[in-house]
Design an enzyme around this catalytic site. Structure first.
Site: not given
Length: 232
Positions: A103-104, A107
């Site tokens: 998920h990071e 980004h």
């Protein structure tokens, strides 16, 4: 001043229920993460390795992956182009860790691909920080002095700060979508493991929805309380 103590009916009617929902969302994300933090993935992939694999799959280079202290303190810092993963995610080969790390990395991919909402969020951060710092003061002064202009400006600034949370929702959902799709396409996780990662990221996404709900409830509480005093 009844607006800021227990006599304020809108505090109990509007804000407290929203805060309870936010608390439940936090408990849920912690519980879900802890559950899947105890389940290893078949490839033995750590969070740090998962982040690198997601970056590589999207052709994104030059992003460092580092450890950071704390639990669930994972984040991507666009200023330094660094993904910071908590100790329990960086070295862990659990399904939860892989999901959070991916998920990071999502980004970082958003910034690399100039994803519109994340660029907008980054651009309005200074304005939102200023608005959040001064809005409550103006609202308190406006209510105490019964000054409609002061109160109105405070409410507008509070709404501007809340807008940041509105923009955050598509950013967070998109990062999770990118993460899950990449983990599946590259077969870093199998279908059963993907379901676990989806649950972790879904629980995390609900905390952002709950935070927005609290802000909307607070804004509604301010307006209703001021109008109630005006009628009195």
């Amino acid at each position: 001043m009844y607006f800021f103590n227990y006599v304020d009916p809108y505090y109990w009617m509007i804000l407290v229920p929203a805060m309870l929902i936010a608390l439940l969302a936090q408990l849920n994300v912690s519980s879900t993460f802890n559950r899947y933090a105890r389940v290893g993935n078949r490839r033995g992939l750590t969070g740090a390795q998962a982040a690198q694999e997601v970056l590589r799959a999207h052709g994104v280079h030059g992003v460092r992956v580092e450890r950071v202290a704390g639990k669930l303190t994972d984040h991507y810092d666009p200023r330094t182009n660094v993904i910071r993963l908590s100790q329990s995610v960086y070295d862990s080969a659990s399904i939860a860790s892989v999901g959070v790390a991916a998920h990071e990395a999502g980004h970082a991919v958003q910034y690399a691909q100039e994803y519109g909402p994340i660029r907008l969020r980054g651009a309005i951060i200074p304005v939102c920080n200023f608005s959040s710092q001064i809005s409550i003061l103006l609202i308190i002064l406006g209510f105490a002095l019964y000054s409609q202009p002061l109160f109105a400006v405070g409410v507008v600034l509070f709404a501007v700060a809340a807008f940041f949370q509105v923009i955050t929702l598509p950013v967070e959902f998109d990062a999770s979508r990118r993460a899950i799709r990449c983990l599946g396409d590259t077969q870093l996780l199998d279908q059963e493991e993907l379901r676990g990662a989806k649950k972790v990221l879904g629980a995390a996404a609900l905390t952002y929805v709950a935070a927005l709900l609290v802000s909307i409830a607070q804004l509604l509480r301010f307006v209703l309380a001021f109008n109630s005093r005006r009628r009195d």
